[in-house]
Design a protein around this motif. Structure first.
Motif, PDB file in Angstrom:
ATOM      1  N   PRO A   1       8.347   9.956  18.900  1.00  0.00           N
ATOM      2  CA  PRO A   1       7.599  11.133  18.422  1.00  0.00           C
ATOM      3  C   PRO A   1       8.395  11.967  17.415  1.00  0.00           C
ATOM      4  CG  PRO A   1       7.367  10.886  20.802  1.00  0.00           C
ATOM      5  CD  PRO A   1       8.414   9.915  20.382  1.00  0.00           C
ATOM      6  N   ASP A   2       9.707  12.138  17.668  1.00  0.00           N
ATOM      7  CA  ASP A   2      10.530  12.918  16.736  1.00  0.00           C
ATOM      8  C   ASP A   2      10.620  12.223  15.383  1.00  0.00           C
ATOM      9  OD1 ASP A   2      10.970  14.757  18.720  1.00  0.00           O
ATOM     10  OD2 ASP A   2      12.903  13.946  19.321  1.00  0.00           O
ATOM     11  N   ALA A   3      10.824  10.899  15.412  1.00  0.00           N
ATOM     12  CA  ALA A   3      10.949  10.151  14.162  1.00  0.00           C
ATOM     13  C   ALA A   3       9.658  10.217  13.358  1.00  0.00           C
ATOM     14  CB  ALA A   3      11.317   8.697  14.463  1.00  0.00           C
ATOM     15  N   HIS A   4       8.509  10.048  14.013  1.00  0.00           N
ATOM     16  CA  HIS A   4       7.228  10.086  13.305  1.00  0.00           C
ATOM     17  C   HIS A   4       6.940  11.477  12.753  1.00  0.00           C
ATOM     18  CE1 HIS A   4       5.398   6.239  13.350  1.00  0.00           C
ATOM     19  NE2 HIS A   4       5.404   6.101  14.652  1.00  0.00           N
ATOM     20  N   THR A   5       7.242  12.503  13.532  1.00  0.00           N
ATOM     21  CA  THR A   5       6.942  13.862  13.100  1.00  0.00           C
ATOM     22  C   THR A   5       7.758  14.235  11.872  1.00  0.00           C
ATOM     23  OG1 THR A   5       6.510  14.456  15.414  1.00  0.00           O
ATOM     24  CG2 THR A   5       6.789  16.262  13.868  1.00  0.00           C
ATOM     25  N   ALA A   6       9.019  13.771  11.830  1.00  0.00           N
ATOM     26  CA  ALA A   6       9.900  14.137  10.726  1.00  0.00           C
ATOM     27  C   ALA A   6       9.751  13.215   9.520  1.00  0.00           C
ATOM     28  CB  ALA A   6      11.352  14.131  11.199  1.00  0.00           C
ATOM     29  N   ALA A   7       9.328  11.972   9.720  1.00  0.00           N
ATOM     30  CA  ALA A   7       9.321  10.979   8.639  1.00  0.00           C
ATOM     31  C   ALA A   7       8.313  11.339   7.553  1.00  0.00           C
ATOM     32  CB  ALA A   7       8.991   9.600   9.206  1.00  0.00           C
ATOM     33  N   PRO A   8       8.579  10.918   6.296  1.00  0.00           N
ATOM     34  CA  PRO A   8       7.555  11.053   5.259  1.00  0.00           C
ATOM     35  C   PRO A   8       6.367  10.143   5.584  1.00  0.00           C
ATOM     36  CG  PRO A   8       9.344   9.654   4.486  1.00  0.00           C
ATOM     37  CD  PRO A   8       9.782  10.220   5.811  1.00  0.00           C
ATOM     38  N   THR A   9       5.263  10.354   4.899  1.00  0.00           N
ATOM     39  CA  THR A   9       4.028   9.623   5.227  1.00  0.00           C
ATOM     40  C   THR A   9       4.235   8.111   5.216  1.00  0.00           C
ATOM     41  OG1 THR A   9       2.618  11.383   4.377  1.00  0.00           O
ATOM     42  CG2 THR A   9       1.656   9.187   4.502  1.00  0.00           C
TER      43      THR A   9
ATOM     44  N   PHE B   1      -1.898   7.468   9.931  1.00  0.00           N
ATOM     45  CA  PHE B   1      -0.759   8.199   9.374  1.00  0.00           C
ATOM     46  C   PHE B   1      -0.962   8.503   7.889  1.00  0.00           C
ATOM     47  CE2 PHE B   1       1.881   6.956  13.113  1.00  0.00           C
ATOM     48  CZ  PHE B   1       2.310   8.239  13.437  1.00  0.00           C
ATOM     49  N   PHE B   2      -1.596   7.604   7.157  1.00  0.00           N
ATOM     50  CA  PHE B   2      -1.944   7.903   5.762  1.00  0.00           C
ATOM     51  C   PHE B   2      -2.848   9.137   5.703  1.00  0.00           C
ATOM     52  CE2 PHE B   2      -1.130   3.479   3.877  1.00  0.00           C
ATOM     53  CZ  PHE B   2      -0.163   3.944   2.996  1.00  0.00           C
ATOM     54  N   LEU B   3      -3.870   9.169   6.558  1.00  0.00           N
ATOM     55  CA  LEU B   3      -4.847  10.254   6.542  1.00  0.00           C
ATOM     56  C   LEU B   3      -4.225  11.583   6.942  1.00  0.00           C
ATOM     57  CD1 LEU B   3      -7.781   8.254   8.172  1.00  0.00           C
ATOM     58  CD2 LEU B   3      -7.765   9.171   5.847  1.00  0.00           C
ATOM     59  N   VAL B   4      -3.401  11.559   8.001  1.00  0.00           N
ATOM     60  CA  VAL B   4      -2.772  12.799   8.446  1.00  0.00           C
ATOM     61  C   VAL B   4      -1.767  13.293   7.405  1.00  0.00           C
ATOM     62  CG1 VAL B   4      -1.276  13.809  10.211  1.00  0.00           C
ATOM     63  CG2 VAL B   4      -3.154  12.343  10.882  1.00  0.00           C
ATOM     64  N   GLY B   5      -1.067  12.351   6.751  1.00  0.00           N
ATOM     65  CA  GLY B   5      -0.163  12.750   5.677  1.00  0.00           C
ATOM     66  C   GLY B   5      -0.909  13.423   4.531  1.00  0.00           C
ATOM     67  N   ALA B   6      -2.073  12.870   4.188  1.00  0.00           N
ATOM     68  CA  ALA B   6      -2.889  13.474   3.128  1.00  0.00           C
ATOM     69  C   ALA B   6      -3.391  14.853   3.543  1.00  0.00           C
ATOM     70  CB  ALA B   6      -4.072  12.556   2.801  1.00  0.00           C
TER      71      ALA B   6
ATOM     72  N   LEU C   1       0.828  -1.209   0.000  1.00  0.00           N
ATOM     73  CA  LEU C   1       0.000   0.000   0.000  1.00  0.00           C
ATOM     74  C   LEU C   1       0.864   1.261   0.000  1.00  0.00           C
ATOM     75  CD1 LEU C   1      -2.854  -1.031   2.481  1.00  0.00           C
ATOM     76  CD2 LEU C   1      -2.852  -1.118  -0.023  1.00  0.00           C
ATOM     77  N   CYS C   2       2.000   1.216   0.711  1.00  0.00           N
ATOM     78  CA  CYS C   2       2.917   2.358   0.707  1.00  0.00           C
ATOM     79  C   CYS C   2       3.532   2.556  -0.673  1.00  0.00           C
ATOM     80  CB  CYS C   2       4.021   2.153   1.747  1.00  0.00           C
ATOM     81  SG  CYS C   2       3.477   2.385   3.449  1.00  0.00           S
ATOM     82  N   ALA C   3       3.906   1.456  -1.333  1.00  0.00           N
ATOM     83  CA  ALA C   3       4.468   1.557  -2.685  1.00  0.00           C
ATOM     84  C   ALA C   3       3.426   2.085  -3.671  1.00  0.00           C
ATOM     85  CB  ALA C   3       4.978   0.186  -3.135  1.00  0.00           C
ATOM     86  N   LEU C   4       2.191   1.627  -3.535  1.00  0.00           N
ATOM     87  CA  LEU C   4       1.103   2.093  -4.407  1.00  0.00           C
ATOM     88  C   LEU C   4       0.851   3.582  -4.195  1.00  0.00           C
ATOM     89  CD1 LEU C   4      -1.146   1.176  -6.410  1.00  0.00           C
ATOM     90  CD2 LEU C   4      -2.622   0.858  -4.408  1.00  0.00           C
ATOM     91  N   TYR C   5       0.811   4.008  -2.943  1.00  0.00           N
ATOM     92  CA  TYR C   5       0.595   5.418  -2.601  1.00  0.00           C
ATOM     93  C   TYR C   5       1.720   6.271  -3.175  1.00  0.00           C
ATOM     94  CZ  TYR C   5      -0.438   9.478   0.375  1.00  0.00           C
ATOM     95  OH  TYR C   5      -0.738  10.720   0.855  1.00  0.00           O
ATOM     96  N   SER C   6       2.969   5.771  -3.049  1.00  0.00           N
ATOM     97  CA  SER C   6       4.132   6.542  -3.508  1.00  0.00           C
ATOM     98  C   SER C   6       4.171   6.656  -5.027  1.00  0.00           C
ATOM     99  CB  SER C   6       5.426   5.896  -3.000  1.00  0.00           C
ATOM    100  OG  SER C   6       5.456   5.854  -1.594  1.00  0.00           O
ATOM    101  N   TYR C   7       3.604   5.685  -5.723  1.00  0.00           N
ATOM    102  CA  TYR C   7       3.581   5.740  -7.186  1.00  0.00           C
ATOM    103  C   TYR C   7       2.770   6.944  -7.661  1.00  0.00           C
ATOM    104  CZ  TYR C   7       2.689   4.444 -12.038  1.00  0.00           C
ATOM    105  OH  TYR C   7       2.593   4.464 -13.413  1.00  0.00           O
TER     106      TYR C   7
END
Length: 524
Positions: free
Chosen positions: A250-258, A367-372, A111-117
């Motif tokens: 928390p730092d890793a999640h806040t900085a990481a890409p979706t 995390f998908f939703l918040v990234g969007a 799903l992450c690969a599909l989203y990134s495409y």
């Protein structure tokens, strides 16, 4: 279910573990002219979707061919001598405990690969991004499939470098500091864990997890077990993460890409709790019994701490970040997993395994939703999003708002959704822990954890109120609602959250016989 020969099952499991690694190498090679299409960048992103899709299909076929009548038996096993001098073997296998985690990992990575495409990450070359995602998938799948202590350690460490670079190169603000904090915490924990694994291997004369589990600690003195559980437990607790070793998360999640956040929460955190169940519970039961009350105490402190941190972040004027809020919520949810493991009872351990899968589905979706939402609004700062009284997401993007509300109520443990069963079984396990553990102490832990569920509901409902409700400002720019590719990436997670909530026996029927055998030392 389908009838598949053992040799085909062995091939499927080997493909699941090694396939992403081969795909990662191929992603770095120049694409053949016929496959480049109009854009070499799109070609490599398409390569990621194809490889992860093949691995997902292989995982589903493996699950269909799995003997569901005997989920406690290790299946699809491969056992080849690798380093004879140390008796290290390439030993792979899958049972009712590891099978759901294999399928979850394959699904989330696809799903992450599909989203990134469709939504390529902003940063360096996509070739490196796809290769790192596939390397991460290979290490995670290997962690859940290997049955040798040293191979487990190698697979456990294999995921650190790709996640470090995903955060450091494709992350947001403060990404360098967050990536360094992640790698330092996890590496230091892993060094201590390696010492514990070597201690068990040297003292028992074997690194084979199945042989050690069958022995059930009889070949290890109590003092050796206590030292091993302390050392290995620290490394696993950092990855879980357990309070107070959680501060990197928390730092890793806040900085990481979706997609980095989705994989970190949905897959990587499960590696720590899986290690507790697969290694420490059967291999060093006396050592676990010594530390179980302390593990439970840290778990319930994490539940309350995570919830209070979220309540503070969700307050108006606190400048709380939505990604940071979900990261702290993970500290609380993983606290329930650790509490279930600490009970050392079949009910509690089954609850922990169920909560693992539920957390992967629900938090991955969050995390998908918040990234969007961040992509659309340009920020994940809660005060900026909510402004005066609420963001009114229901009015601006109703499907996006509805999905966010659904994920929130699933996360707070609404009956009928996946988040309910794991936490409830963990509490039941604490109500009646294993023999030899202090029941009054665990009743106190159960009461504190139950209070934590109320705090969880409070901050998640407050988040929904601020982000989804509020007066509609017609002068504000409109937000794009759920796109087709987002619908494709998110629907499986939402659907499985409902299925697991309404039909928990599908998962518990796999894990329970395996847990019963594991806690009995493989004697059943």
């Amino acid at each position: 279910m389908i009838d598949i020969s053992e040799s085909v099952m062995q091939f499927l499991l080997a493909l699941i573990v090694v396939g992403p690694l081969i795909g990662a190498v191929a992603a770095l090679l120049p694409a053949p002219p016929g496959l480049k299409g109009n854009s070499p960048q799109q070609a490599v992103l398409r390569h990621g979707v194809i490889v992860t899709g093949v691995i997902l299909i292989a995982a589903i076929v493996l699950a269909l061919g799995f003997d569901h009548d005997h989920p406690s038996r290790m299946q699809a096993t491969t056992d080849i001598s690798w380093i004879p001098a140390l008796d290290v073997r390439i030993h792979l296998g899958v049972d009712g405990i590891s099978l759901p985690l294999l399928v979850l990992t394959a699904l989330l990575t696809f799903l992450c690969a599909l989203y990134s495409y469709f939504k390529p990450p902003s940063g360096p070359t996509p070739q490196a991004f796809v290769a790192l995602i596939l390397l991460l998938e290979s290490g995670t799948l290997a962690t859940f499939a290997v049955l040798d202590l040293l191979l487990f350690f190698l697979a456990f460490e294999m995921v650190l470098i790709p996640m470090y670079f995903l955060i450091a190169r494709w992350g947001g603000a403060e990404r360098t500091a967050a990536a360094w904090k992640f790698i330092l915490f996890t590496l230091l924990g892993s060094v201590v864990m390696l010492l514990g694994l070597l201690l068990i291997g040297v003292k028992s004369g074997t690194f084979d997890i199945m042989a050690l589990a069958t022995d059930n600690g009889r070949g290890l003195t109590t003092s050796v077990q206590v030292i091993a559980v302390l050392a290995i437990g620290i490394g696993l607790a950092v990855k879980t993460p357990m309070w107070p070793l959680h501060s990197w998360l928390p730092d890793a999640h806040t900085a990481a890409p979706t997609v980095g956040s989705v994989l970190l929460a949905g897959v990587l955190l499960k590696m720590g709790t899986y290690g507790f169940v697969r290694i420490l519970l059967p291999v060093a039961p006396d050592g676990m019994r010594t530390f179980a009350p302390y593990l439970a105490a840290f778990a319930v402190v994490g539940i309350i701490y995570g919830s209070l941190a979220c309540l503070n972040l969700v307050k108006q004027g606190a400048k709380g970040d939505l990604k940071r809020l979900i990261a702290y919520s993970s500290v609380g949810h993983m606290g329930f997993v650790l509490l279930g493991i600490a009970t050392m009872s079949p009910t509690g351990v089954n609850g922990a395994l169920f909560a693992n899968i539920a957390h992967g589905l629900i938090t991955g979706l969050l995390f998908f939703l918040v990234g969007a939402l961040k992509d659309r609004a340009g920020t994940s700062d809660l005060d900026t999003l909510a402004q005066q009284g609420g963001m009114a997401l229901y009015g601006k993007a109703p499907r996006l708002g509805g999905l966010l509300s659904f994920a929130a109520v699933a996360s707070l443990g609404l009956p009928g959704l996946a988040g309910f069963w794991g936490e409830m079984l963990a509490l039941f396990g604490a109500f009646k822990p294993a023999d030899g553990l202090s029941r009054p102490a665990f009743l106190v832990f159960m009461s504190i954890a139950a209070f934590g569920t109320l705090l969880t509901a409070a901050y998640l409902l407050q988040m929904v109120r601020r982000v989804c409700m509020g007066p509609r400002d017609h002068a504000a720019p409109a937000l794009a609602d759920v796109q087709g590719y987002e619908f494709a990436a998110w629907t499986p997670l939402a659907a499985l959250t409902v299925v697991a909530g309404l039909w928990p026996a599908a998962l518990l029927g796999l894990t329970d016989p395996a847990v019963q055998k594991l806690l009995a030392g493989g004697l059943q």
